[in-house]
Design a protein around this motif. Structure first.
Motif: not given
Length: 245
Positions: A198-222
């Protein structure tokens, strides 16, 4: 017909709960009292105290009760369709409130609010979903949307649809977020492959992919950024684009 002593006692108890909230706020309530009062919205003439206690005993926490599936809630004695509707409705209101609250805010200054929204909307789901936060050139938040459901991987997420959604909102940057129903708070090889694609494809469209977050079962975010994964992906894609160019 005169009201029974039980009805009068129950109505008095519910009124005391309402007065307590108006006078002292939600912080004065136990989780059991919060659930009890929510259940009474569905069945205002019923005693919901024991059902609230049973729900909390079963699911352990207030968020887990609100996240519980209707068929799980129905197994609790005293919990019926109207009570469950009240819980599901307040859950839906909370999600819409958190989603609308972040729109128009700067991501960097409001990243905690974004995380709160994602945690509340994605935690407890029994299947994976991919949510995208759309941002403008100054990283102001334009909108958010679920763009894929099911197993989130390079084989199930359609980049064309994601880019189409971004262009429709005039977005200049994106943040991806998906949940792990297992509760595991770490990135898999498939998660990294998807992000790289997705980062590569977005780059071709001049769209920045800033981050990818993962939500688990608690209140923490990866965060891929915090873990250094996003930096490696950007570097890999830069070298690839340099060779193509």
């Amino acid at each position: 017909m005169h009201k029974s002593d039980w009805q009068e006692k129950g109505e008095g108890h519910r009124q005391r709960l309402r007065d307590k909230f108006l006078d002292q706020g939600i912080e004065s309530f136990t989780d059991s009292e919060i659930i009890e009062l929510l259940l009474t919205f569905g069945t205002p003439r019923s005693d919901c105290k024991e059902a609230a206690r049973a729900a909390l005993a079963q699911f352990k926490t207030l968020p887990a009760v609100l996240d519980a599936a209707p068929d799980e809630l129905q197994r609790i004695k005293g919990m019926g369709p109207k009570n469950i509707f009240a819980l599901r409705f307040i859950q839906g209101v909370a999600r819409r409130y958190l989603r609308q609250r972040i729109v128009g805010k700067h991501y960097v200054r409001s990243s905690r609010e974004v995380a709160d929204y994602l945690i509340h909307s994605m935690r407890g789901l029994q299947h994976e979903v991919l949510t995208v936060i759309f941002l403008d050139a100054a990283h102001g938040i334009i909108d958010s949307a679920v763009v894929a459901e099911g197993t989130v991987s390079s084989n199930t997420v359609y980049p064309r649809e994601l880019v189409k959604a971004a262009l429709a909102r005039n977005a200049s940057a994106l943040i991806l977020a998906h949940n792990h129903p297992s509760g595991n708070l770490s990135a898999s090889r498939q998660d990294e492959e998807l992000t790289r694609s997705l980062h590569l494809i977005c780059s071709f469209m001049h769209i920045r992919l800033l981050d990818h977050l993962i939500i688990g079962s608690g209140d923490q975010v990866y965060s891929f950024v915090d873990q250094g994964i996003m930096g490696r992906i950007r570097e890999d894609c830069r070298h690839l684009l340099d060779r193509v160019g």
